[in-house]
Each structure stands twice: as C-alpha cells, then as structure tokens.
Design a protein around this motif. Structure first.
Motif, PDB file in Angstrom:
ATOM      1  N   ILE A 191       0.832  -1.209   0.000  1.00  0.00           N
ATOM      2  CA  ILE A 191       0.000   0.000   0.000  1.00  0.00           C
ATOM      3  C   ILE A 191       0.863   1.255   0.000  1.00  0.00           C
ATOM      4  N   LEU A 192       1.928   1.253   0.787  1.00  0.00           N
ATOM      5  CA  LEU A 192       2.844   2.396   0.775  1.00  0.00           C
ATOM      6  C   LEU A 192       3.419   2.617  -0.623  1.00  0.00           C
ATOM      7  N   ARG A 193       3.881   1.536  -1.226  1.00  0.00           N
ATOM      8  CA  ARG A 193       4.496   1.632  -2.552  1.00  0.00           C
ATOM      9  C   ARG A 193       3.485   2.116  -3.592  1.00  0.00           C
ATOM     10  N   GLU A 194       2.289   1.518  -3.592  1.00  0.00           N
ATOM     11  CA  GLU A 194       1.288   1.851  -4.611  1.00  0.00           C
ATOM     12  C   GLU A 194       0.700   3.246  -4.424  1.00  0.00           C
ATOM     13  N   LYS A 195       0.409   3.620  -3.190  1.00  0.00           N
ATOM     14  CA  LYS A 195      -0.332   4.858  -2.958  1.00  0.00           C
ATOM     15  C   LYS A 195       0.529   6.076  -2.693  1.00  0.00           C
ATOM     16  N   THR A 196       1.839   5.856  -2.427  1.00  0.00           N
ATOM     17  CA  THR A 196       2.694   7.014  -2.116  1.00  0.00           C
ATOM     18  C   THR A 196       4.051   6.957  -2.816  1.00  0.00           C
ATOM     19  N   SER A 197       4.421   5.839  -3.388  1.00  0.00           N
ATOM     20  CA  SER A 197       5.731   5.557  -3.995  1.00  0.00           C
ATOM     21  C   SER A 197       6.839   5.409  -2.955  1.00  0.00           C
ATOM     22  N   VAL A 198       6.498   5.309  -1.688  1.00  0.00           N
ATOM     23  CA  VAL A 198       7.483   5.132  -0.621  1.00  0.00           C
ATOM     24  C   VAL A 198       7.762   3.638  -0.444  1.00  0.00           C
ATOM     25  N   HIS A 199       9.053   3.290  -0.304  1.00  0.00           N
ATOM     26  CA  HIS A 199       9.433   1.891  -0.091  1.00  0.00           C
ATOM     27  C   HIS A 199      10.731   1.837   0.713  1.00  0.00           C
ATOM     28  N   ASN A 200      11.121   0.642   1.111  1.00  0.00           N
ATOM     29  CA  ASN A 200      12.344   0.422   1.906  1.00  0.00           C
ATOM     30  C   ASN A 200      12.377   1.285   3.159  1.00  0.00           C
ATOM     31  N   VAL A 201      11.372   1.134   4.017  1.00  0.00           N
ATOM     32  CA  VAL A 201      11.297   1.929   5.239  1.00  0.00           C
ATOM     33  C   VAL A 201      11.239   1.036   6.471  1.00  0.00           C
ATOM     34  N   TYR A 202      11.640   1.612   7.606  1.00  0.00           N
ATOM     35  CA  TYR A 202      11.425   0.952   8.892  1.00  0.00           C
ATOM     36  C   TYR A 202       9.920   0.900   9.093  1.00  0.00           C
ATOM     37  N   LEU A 203       9.386  -0.258   9.424  1.00  0.00           N
ATOM     38  CA  LEU A 203       7.945  -0.427   9.582  1.00  0.00           C
ATOM     39  C   LEU A 203       7.692  -1.215  10.856  1.00  0.00           C
ATOM     40  N   LYS A 246      10.229  13.067  -4.727  1.00  0.00           N
ATOM     41  CA  LYS A 246       9.016  12.961  -5.538  1.00  0.00           C
ATOM     42  C   LYS A 246       8.085  11.938  -4.924  1.00  0.00           C
ATOM     43  N   LEU A 247       6.852  12.339  -4.741  1.00  0.00           N
ATOM     44  CA  LEU A 247       5.799  11.433  -4.285  1.00  0.00           C
ATOM     45  C   LEU A 247       4.790  11.310  -5.410  1.00  0.00           C
ATOM     46  N   ARG A 248       4.172  10.168  -5.504  1.00  0.00           N
ATOM     47  CA  ARG A 248       3.090  10.014  -6.466  1.00  0.00           C
ATOM     48  C   ARG A 248       2.038   9.108  -5.849  1.00  0.00           C
ATOM     49  N   THR A 249       0.814   9.281  -6.301  1.00  0.00           N
ATOM     50  CA  THR A 249      -0.269   8.423  -5.853  1.00  0.00           C
ATOM     51  C   THR A 249      -1.034   7.939  -7.075  1.00  0.00           C
ATOM     52  N   THR A 250      -2.048   7.149  -6.863  1.00  0.00           N
ATOM     53  CA  THR A 250      -2.844   6.627  -7.977  1.00  0.00           C
ATOM     54  C   THR A 250      -3.932   7.626  -8.331  1.00  0.00           C
ATOM     55  N   ASP A 251      -4.636   7.356  -9.426  1.00  0.00           N
ATOM     56  CA  ASP A 251      -5.723   8.245  -9.843  1.00  0.00           C
ATOM     57  C   ASP A 251      -6.948   8.125  -8.941  1.00  0.00           C
ATOM     58  N   LYS A 252      -6.898   7.238  -7.949  1.00  0.00           N
ATOM     59  CA  LYS A 252      -7.994   7.118  -6.982  1.00  0.00           C
ATOM     60  C   LYS A 252      -7.938   8.220  -5.930  1.00  0.00           C
ATOM     61  N   TYR A 253      -6.824   8.977  -5.904  1.00  0.00           N
ATOM     62  CA  TYR A 253      -6.631  10.024  -4.895  1.00  0.00           C
ATOM     63  C   TYR A 253      -6.312  11.341  -5.576  1.00  0.00           C
ATOM     64  N   LEU A 254      -6.598  12.442  -4.880  1.00  0.00           N
ATOM     65  CA  LEU A 254      -6.355  13.767  -5.428  1.00  0.00           C
ATOM     66  C   LEU A 254      -4.915  14.221  -5.257  1.00  0.00           C
ATOM     67  N   ASP A 255      -4.282  13.852  -4.129  1.00  0.00           N
ATOM     68  CA  ASP A 255      -2.947  14.366  -3.846  1.00  0.00           C
ATOM     69  C   ASP A 255      -2.280  13.503  -2.783  1.00  0.00           C
ATOM     70  N   VAL A 256      -0.988  13.664  -2.638  1.00  0.00           N
ATOM     71  CA  VAL A 256      -0.208  13.020  -1.588  1.00  0.00           C
ATOM     72  C   VAL A 256       0.869  14.029  -1.186  1.00  0.00           C
TER      73      VAL A 256
END
Length: 190
Positions: free
Chosen positions: A64-76, A108-118
């Motif tokens: 979900i992080l990767r798909e909705k925010t482009s964030v990956h490789n994080v402490y979780l 750079k952050l990106r989200t899917t077209d299901k959301y307006l912004d991130v």
C-alpha cells in the motif's frame, strides 16, 4: 437452513493503514493522501487499504505504501489495531495500523488516480482527517514519543552520519519542545 447459516458469519474486512513520519524543515511530518471518494471528498487520510486474500499484514502495508505514495524500503512497525464499529462508512473494517520512519522525505511522491494528492504535513498543522485517523494520529504520536525513552528508534529518522545537534533537533521535533543542550548531551553520552 442456508439463510440461517449466513447470519452466523460476519462480514468484516481487514485493512492496514500506515502512519509515515519524517523530519522535514526541522519539524515532525506525516504523509497523507487526499481522498477522492465521498463522503470524504477532499479530506486527508493516512495511506491504507484492504489486505488481499493471501497477503500477510506487513506485506500489505508495504504494498500500500508503494502503490499509494511511492514510498518503499522503510522501517515499519505494527502500531495498533483499530476496530470500532462505524469507523468506516462503507462497512465493518478492522484496521491493523503500522508506522514507518523515513530519514528524509522523498523528493518525488506520487499516488494513484484514486486520490487527489499526496504530501507531507507538519504534525502541528494537519487538517482534520477522514475515518478515525485523528485517533490514529494521536496514538502514533504518543507511541513514537514514548519509544524515545526506551529505544533507539530515532536513528531511523536520521541520515547515516549526523551531528549531536541534528540528533537533538530530531528529539525536539518529535517532542514538540526545546531540550536543554547540556542535559541532552550528558544523557546521550551515558
């Protein structure tokens, strides 16, 4: 008989939500996505979604992080499970919430077209959040602040090399207050 059996089964969905903390411009920030669907149109929320049928919770959080925010490789780390009835207007949803720590905000952050912004928001300037995410924010902030006293979790918010001043700055950003420099250094060196 089949009708009576259906009454025995609950229709509960399982989701994950992720609170992503980072230090930006000397302030503690969280990453939010702006909703497109009603009833939360233009409201902000933590990235989240339903788990897939054969997906482990942590894997779902990472996806979900990767798909909705482009964030990956994080402490979780798993934070808490939120499950009050009515927390989601679309049905009964139990959310296993995680928090993530980033040493720096991605350029750079990106989200899917299901959301307006991130985007990242300073925790002291956040808008009201969708669902029960105001409660999630308070719990995540409390957990992060409490962990400062007994863990080295703060290292996950720092670059590979840092000064004592930068370390103190991260503590101050998380706690939301200034710390005496001499006392802080004494405690760190102990």
């Amino acid at each position: 008989f089949a009708h009576d059996m259906r009454k025995l089964y609950q229709n509960i969905k399982v989701a994950v939500d992720v609170v992503i903390f980072t230090i930006k411009d000397g302030k503690l920030n969280v990453l939010l996505i702006q909703m497109k669907k009603k009833p939360f149109y233009k409201w902000w929320a933590f990235p989240g979604g339903l788990i897939k049928k054969n997906e482990a919770l942590e894997n779902a959080a990472r996806r979900i992080l990767r798909e909705k925010t482009s964030v990956h490789n994080v402490y979780l780390e798993q934070l808490y499970t939120f499950g009050k009835p009515g927390r989601d207007p679309f049905g009964r949803v139990v959310s296993c919430t995680y928090f993530a720590l980033l040493p720096e905000a991605p350029k750079k952050l990106r989200t899917t077209d299901k959301y307006l912004d991130v985007k990242f928001w300073p925790v002291d300037l956040m808008p009201p959040l969708a669902y029960d995410h105001d409660e999630v924010r308070e719990y995540a902030l409390m957990r992060l602040r409490n962990k400062l006293a007994y863990s080295n979790i703060v290292w996950s918010l720092l670059p590979r090399e840092f000064t004592l001043g930068e370390l103190q700055g991260v503590y101050e950003a998380i706690l939301g207050r200034k710390i005496d420099k001499r006392n802080f250094r004494k405690k760190v060196l102990e």
